[in-house]
Scaffold this active site. Structure first.
Site: not given
Ligand SMILES: Cc1cc2nc3c(=O)[nH]c(=O)nc-3n(C[C@H](O)[C@H](O)[C@H](O)COP(=O)(O)OP(=O)(O)OC[C@H]3O[C@@H](n4cnc5c(N)ncnc54)[C@H](O)[C@@H]3O)c2cc1C
Length: 390
Positions: A125, A127, A157, A268, A340, A366-367
């Site tokens: 989609l 460009e 893409i 740790r 952490i 995707e938006g």
């Protein structure tokens, strides 16, 4: 989460996916990231264990097991390797136009190849000058007899160069804005189709992201999905269904980072005790786990909505919410996981720095999350207006 949400057969599939992720994918994740090479061995693993089939209906060679199980599978794989999970996410993204708007003949021709993993799919989609603003696309499709002739370029893409089938959006009527866009299926072998370059990038390094060129590509009319001018609507219907795949990838990254940070904090020691017993670290762990659970609630709700057969229009808001929330959680949680681990968190030998780099893209593709917020607010306003006028 698992019992109570999934049926026994679904839990069996998830158990298989979990063991593949632990034993076959996790040990490859750092090398995939470092090599920047597309992991064909992971594609082979998915083919062998029929994981691509989880995305498809039985009559096209799939398992017909639905959206919730597909999302949970992507989540499990992303806990180990975000690039590997993206292979399934994009197979779904690239197949969705066909699934939702293809003719029976088109589905029978292509979906079985995608369900077996014989061909990989892609969705084109974006460009150079048209990302959030799809109507600004310049790629043209001109009807010539029984073909359309495609000219133009697509950028960023996923699966460029590794996909065999591309869902491509092009303008058949440049003056008509959104209404002038049409959707096509382009096979990689079609003359005039070329991948110009692949982009080096911050994360998901084993996934290809490339520039596609269409130079007089003749695409048969039989490969047009939907009617002329219906492409934008198809593109948005696809995204409503595919964005939760990104959410699942994001949640997997977040949970993988949380699990790793928990184990680190348990073992740790500083100042005479495990760092997980220092209150500031304990609070971070609690927030990370809680955010993951909340994200999972939104994601699984979306899967359940699709599987229960709700009307398409009811999916737009929960889809955008799942994508927005899961990806923001992934970014926050992976940043905390690095914190952490202290200095070790910043070092390549430990997986959380890769997870933090991988998380970032889930807020963008995707938006972007700005666009997700616009979509959610628009749906809220639409619903409020219709309530007010009822
Ligand atoms: C690794 C990667 C993989 C990708 N894979 C694919 C793929 O497979 N297929 C595909 O088609 N595309 C793909 N994309 C493209 C991706 O979907 C777009 O980059 C993304 O939609 C944003 O478009 P843009 O980059 O043009 O940014 P722009 O649209 O230029 O946006 C720039 C900034 O402005 C903000 N913005 C834009 N418009 C508005 C607005 N109206 N209101 C508020 N803020 C706004 C954006 O949120 C963003 O922060 C991929 C991108 C990357 C980086």
């Amino acid at each position: 989460m698992g019992a109570g949400v999934f049926a026994d057969e679904q839990l069996e599939v998830l158990e298989l996916v979990r063991s593949l992720a632990r034993e076959r994918i996790a040990p490859r994740a750092a090398a995939i990231d470092a090599s920047h090479e597309f992991p064909w061995d992971i594609v082979e693993l998915f083919r062998e264990h029929e994981l691509f089939a989880l995305l498809f209906d039985e009559r096209y060679g799939g398992t017909g097991t639905g959206t919730l199980l597909m999302l949970a599978t992507i989540e499990e794989i992303a806990k180990a390797c975000a690039t590997s999970a993206l292979i399934l996410t994009v197979q779904e993204l690239g197949a969705l136009a066909l699934k939702l708007a293809g003719t029976e003949e088109q589905r029978e021709r292509y979906l079985p190849q995608l369900a077996s993993g014989e061909r990989l799919a892609a969705y084109a989609l974006t460009e150079a000058g048209s990302g959030s603003d799809s109507a600004a696309m310049l790629t043209r499709a001109v009807r010539d007899g029984d073909d359309y002739v495609l000219d133009g370029q697509k950028r960023f893409i996923t699966n460029a160069g590794v996909a065999g089938l591309y869902t491509v959006f092009a303008k058949t009527d440049p003056a008509a804005g959104h209404g002038g866009i049409t959707c096509f299926l382009v096979e990689a072998e079609m003359p005039g189709f070329e991948v110009l370059r692949l982009e080096p990038k911050m994360g998901i390094s084993g996934s290809t992201t490339g520039e596609l060129s269409f130079d007089g590509v003749r695409v048969p009319v039989a490969n047009r999905i939907g009617a002329e001018g219906e492409g934008f609507r198809i593109a948005m219907r696809v995204l409503d269904r595919s964005r939760p795949g990104v959410a699942a990838q994001a949640l997997g990254i977040a949970q993988g980072a949380t699990d790793y940070a928990l184990e680190y904090a348990r073992t740790r020691e500083t100042m005479g005790k495990p760092i997980g017993e220092h209150e500031l670290i304990a609070a971070k762990l609690a927030d990370m786990e809680t955010q993951c659970e909340a994200a999972r609630g939104l994601l699984y709700r979306f899967g359940q909505l699709v599987d229960s057969g709700v009307e398409e229009a009811a999916l737009t808001k929960p889809s955008a919410q799942a994508k927005l929330f899961c990806s923001d959680v992934a970014m926050r949680v992976t940043t905390d996981a690095v914190q952490i681990l202290g200095g070790y968190g910043y070092i390549r030998e430990y997986p959380v720095e890769r997870m933090m780099r991988d998380a970032k893209i889930t807020q963008i593709y995707e938006g972007t999350n700005e666009i997700q917020r616009l979509v959610i607010a628009r749906e809220m306003l639409r619903a409020a207006t219709s309530r007010a006028s009822a």
